[in-house]
Design a protein around this motif. Sequence first.
Motif, PDB file in Angstrom:
ATOM      1  N   LEU A  62       0.795  -1.221   0.000  1.00 41.20           N
ATOM      2  CA  LEU A  62       0.000   0.000   0.000  1.00 41.20           C
ATOM      3  C   LEU A  62       0.834   1.280   0.000  1.00 41.20           C
ATOM      4  O   LEU A  62       0.287   2.368   0.109  1.00 41.20           O
ATOM      5  CB  LEU A  62      -0.922   0.001   1.237  1.00 41.20           C
ATOM      6  N   ARG A  67       2.092   2.365  -5.244  1.00 43.89           N
ATOM      7  CA  ARG A  67       0.922   2.899  -5.953  1.00 43.89           C
ATOM      8  C   ARG A  67       1.349   3.642  -7.214  1.00 43.89           C
ATOM      9  O   ARG A  67       0.715   3.514  -8.260  1.00 43.89           O
ATOM     10  CB  ARG A  67       0.111   3.809  -5.036  1.00 43.89           C
ATOM     11  N   GLN A  68       2.435   4.397  -7.141  1.00 44.44           N
ATOM     12  CA  GLN A  68       2.943   5.115  -8.316  1.00 44.44           C
ATOM     13  C   GLN A  68       3.436   4.136  -9.380  1.00 44.44           C
ATOM     14  O   GLN A  68       3.195   4.332 -10.567  1.00 44.44           O
ATOM     15  CB  GLN A  68       4.069   6.064  -7.920  1.00 44.44           C
ATOM     16  N   ALA A  71       0.349   2.603 -11.035  1.00 48.53           N
ATOM     17  CA  ALA A  71      -0.352   3.589 -11.873  1.00 48.53           C
ATOM     18  C   ALA A  71       0.362   3.830 -13.195  1.00 48.53           C
ATOM     19  O   ALA A  71      -0.272   4.136 -14.205  1.00 48.53           O
ATOM     20  CB  ALA A  71      -0.514   4.896 -11.115  1.00 48.53           C
ATOM     21  N   GLN A  80      -7.184  -5.182  -4.894  1.00 46.91           N
ATOM     22  CA  GLN A  80      -6.845  -5.231  -3.477  1.00 46.91           C
ATOM     23  C   GLN A  80      -7.960  -5.967  -2.750  1.00 46.91           C
ATOM     24  O   GLN A  80      -9.128  -5.606  -2.875  1.00 46.91           O
ATOM     25  CB  GLN A  80      -6.722  -3.796  -2.954  1.00 46.91           C
TER      26      GLN A  80
END
Length: 113
Positions: A62, A67-68, A71, A80
């Motif tokens: 997380l 996350r980057q 993405a 998730q």
Amino acid sequence: MAALACYKTGEASRLIYRPCPDARPDGCKSFSWKDYRGLIQTAHQQLGGPIVLIWDNLNVHLTAGMRQFIAGRDWLTVYQLPPTHPTSTPSRASGPCCDAAGCPTPPSPHPST
């Protein structure tokens, strides 16, 4: 150890894994988000196609860096899993695919579209 169980229609299943690093410069003996990133990139190269990843809520999964990374990859789709309740018993199956006794139940048929 971190591992990805990989399934592709018409092909044998594969297990792509990495052993846990002995110790990183920061002294931690567990996987960092960069270690998971490397595992995912290796899997993408070996499999030669898009990846659908189903993850639990491990704190490393997380992080902002992860996350980057996710993405920025159109070949990577991540689902998730919902968090579990702190009083639930992880060793006993429960949820929408299990009956009251914790036994798996067959999935409901999907209506024709």
